[in-house]
Design a protein around this motif. Sequence first.
Motif, short mmCIF file in Angstrom:
data_model
loop_
_atom_site.label_atom_id
_atom_site.label_comp_id
_atom_site.label_asym_id
_atom_site.label_seq_id
_atom_site.Cartn_x
_atom_site.Cartn_y
_atom_site.Cartn_z
N PHE A 261 0.84 -1.20 0.00
CA PHE A 261 0.00 0.00 0.00
C PHE A 261 0.88 1.25 0.00
N ASP A 262 1.91 1.26 0.85
CA ASP A 262 2.80 2.43 0.92
C ASP A 262 3.48 2.67 -0.43
N GLU A 263 3.89 1.60 -1.09
CA GLU A 263 4.55 1.76 -2.39
C GLU A 263 3.60 2.35 -3.42
N ARG A 264 2.36 1.87 -3.43
CA ARG A 264 1.40 2.43 -4.38
C ARG A 264 1.06 3.88 -4.04
N PHE A 265 1.00 4.18 -2.73
CA PHE A 265 0.70 5.55 -2.33
C PHE A 265 1.85 6.48 -2.70
N GLU A 266 3.08 6.05 -2.44
CA GLU A 266 4.23 6.87 -2.80
C GLU A 266 4.37 7.02 -4.31
N ASP A 288 -4.57 3.33 -3.89
CA ASP A 288 -5.75 2.47 -3.77
C ASP A 288 -7.03 3.25 -3.49
N LEU A 289 -6.99 4.14 -2.52
CA LEU A 289 -8.20 4.86 -2.13
C LEU A 289 -8.61 5.87 -3.20
N GLY A 290 -7.63 6.51 -3.81
CA GLY A 290 -7.94 7.47 -4.87
C GLY A 290 -8.63 6.80 -6.05
N ARG A 295 -13.48 5.63 -9.24
CA ARG A 295 -14.34 4.59 -9.82
C ARG A 295 -15.76 4.71 -9.30
N ALA A 296 -15.90 5.04 -8.01
CA ALA A 296 -17.24 5.21 -7.45
C ALA A 296 -17.96 6.38 -8.11
N VAL A 297 -17.23 7.46 -8.39
CA VAL A 297 -17.83 8.62 -9.07
C VAL A 297 -18.34 8.22 -10.46
N GLN A 298 -17.49 7.52 -11.21
CA GLN A 298 -17.88 7.12 -12.57
C GLN A 298 -19.03 6.13 -12.55
N GLN A 358 -25.47 9.91 -4.60
CA GLN A 358 -24.17 10.52 -4.39
C GLN A 358 -23.09 9.45 -4.38
N ALA A 359 -21.99 9.78 -5.04
CA ALA A 359 -20.90 8.81 -5.12
C ALA A 359 -20.17 8.72 -3.79
N GLY A 360 -19.62 7.58 -3.52
CA GLY A 360 -18.84 7.40 -2.31
C GLY A 360 -18.17 6.04 -2.32
N VAL A 361 -17.11 5.92 -1.53
CA VAL A 361 -16.38 4.66 -1.41
C VAL A 361 -16.83 3.97 -0.13
N ARG A 362 -17.29 2.73 -0.26
CA ARG A 362 -17.71 1.98 0.91
C ARG A 362 -16.61 0.98 1.27
#
Length: 546
Positions: A261-266, A288-290, A295-298, A358-362
């Motif tokens: 996760f840290d590697e993908r975030f960096e 990951d979160l971005g 994707r949730a918005v789309q 409304q879009a959102g990440v669950r």
Amino acid sequence: MFYIVALMVPLVMRFFFELERQVDILRAALGDEVDAAACPAAVLLLTDDAVIRVLEAATALVKAGEAVRIAAAGVAAGRSPRAAGHQGLAQTRGHRSPVALVQEITGSTRADAAKHVRLGQALLHAGLVDAESRIDSAAASPTDSEIPGTPSIPGSERPWHAALSDAMMRGTITSTQQDVILRGLGEPPSCDTPAACVGDDGARTDGDVCNEHRGASARHAWAAAAEQLIDEASTRTAEELGKAARTIRDMLDPEGAQRRFDERFEGRSFHTWTDGDGIHHGSIRFDDLGHAWLRAVQDTALRPRRGGPRFVDPDEKAKADELAADPRTNDQLAYDLLLDTLRAGSLADAATVFGTRQAGVRVIITADALRRADGSTRDTERSADDLGADAGIAVLEEGGTLPAWLARQQACSIGSVECALDGSGNPLYLGREVRTFSSKQNIALAIRDGGCRWPGCDRPPAYGEAHHIDRWVDGGRTDIDRGILLCRFHHMNLHHGGWRITRHGPGPFLLHPPRGADPIVLGTPIERRYVYGDLQPPPLRFRPAA
């Protein structure tokens, strides 16, 4: 040498007998005189059942041929090491690498050629095609103990992924399934730093002995996970197996999950440039979160164009019809949506930008894992099995994992919705007072089902419709245990195509095909089964000492 031939002949006979059986099926369906050019016309004249038989027989032949090709690719790679210089097998044929050699012979893409070489090398590592080692060993001492199920290279331990190679060569899984499982699980973590640890019996072990035990424990856990996924392969798509393998890997190796996760975030980045023709381009590398947020918005805004649910409310239906008739392509709509979202920012009117939802990440996380992420239940005296289950991860509703601390952070900043599920995933009961499923029930369905439950369908919860397995007009109840999430296409196909879904008590949902065929068990997304404890990842047998 005669001894080895005596062992191998029955295997060879079974292999070619199966090939001949599939060829006979094709010959019976297409005739003896058909050639390749006339094959499409011959298939066109077949009945539906005959087309399916031809498809199955041809697939069996392709799988068998690919297994042999992968074995040959592995041997070619083994005979083309860098150390051999220009004397390697691939090099003597004018190629820099075995991948280039395989690509030229097969006419495949470089990615497919690399996959064949990768899987072939895994076969070699598992001792399945290292014929020279086996022949030399058996010729030296042909004892009864060497009469194989599957022989291994003398003096070496079979690798954790050997079961995957076995299953692929037997035809239990395809090469694609083997590849996604192998890549998804990755390599077990290694222990190369002396550290004390405690075994299941409570005894303390020090130094290198501990590390050897911990490494063996990790390999055992990865091997058991591979066996679990092989068992699931017959009813899962390759995409499902890949997602499940990555989830299991993160649960078994939470430290590695955090590192990845840290590697993908960096590595996150957004880059724009203008080419020589004055066209502006952009490239995004997501964390990951971005990615989950975008994707949730789309999905929320474009779901009417992508087979989303039917709309009962007239205003919702009018907006959906307007979007469906929009002359812009989906990519153009996604682009305009992104710019609209950026312009509107935090002051956006959800109904203006997104329509009715409304879009959102669950993010889904068990209450116990949430408490552990907060540091409130850290206990160095927990059992090895507890440590194996304490993965320190949360699961995105539409697939993928996040560190538990990030889920805790999100819960603190935007709140959370508690949803209590029993072992069968039945959290709410509304009886017959309400015909449609409530918003909280739809959340529960999304958590339990993870999207459309139809076999092989990958539609996320945003595109789902709640289906009553018991018809309302016949007294059906609007309860979670009698509802299931289906995408619009499969929901309509079920109602109009003669399919039906049943369930006995808390048992599995069964999909009954038309014309009385055997029912199909609708499995829960496999990563959900691990998160909720229905399916336990193999425990790591050693843990660090307090």
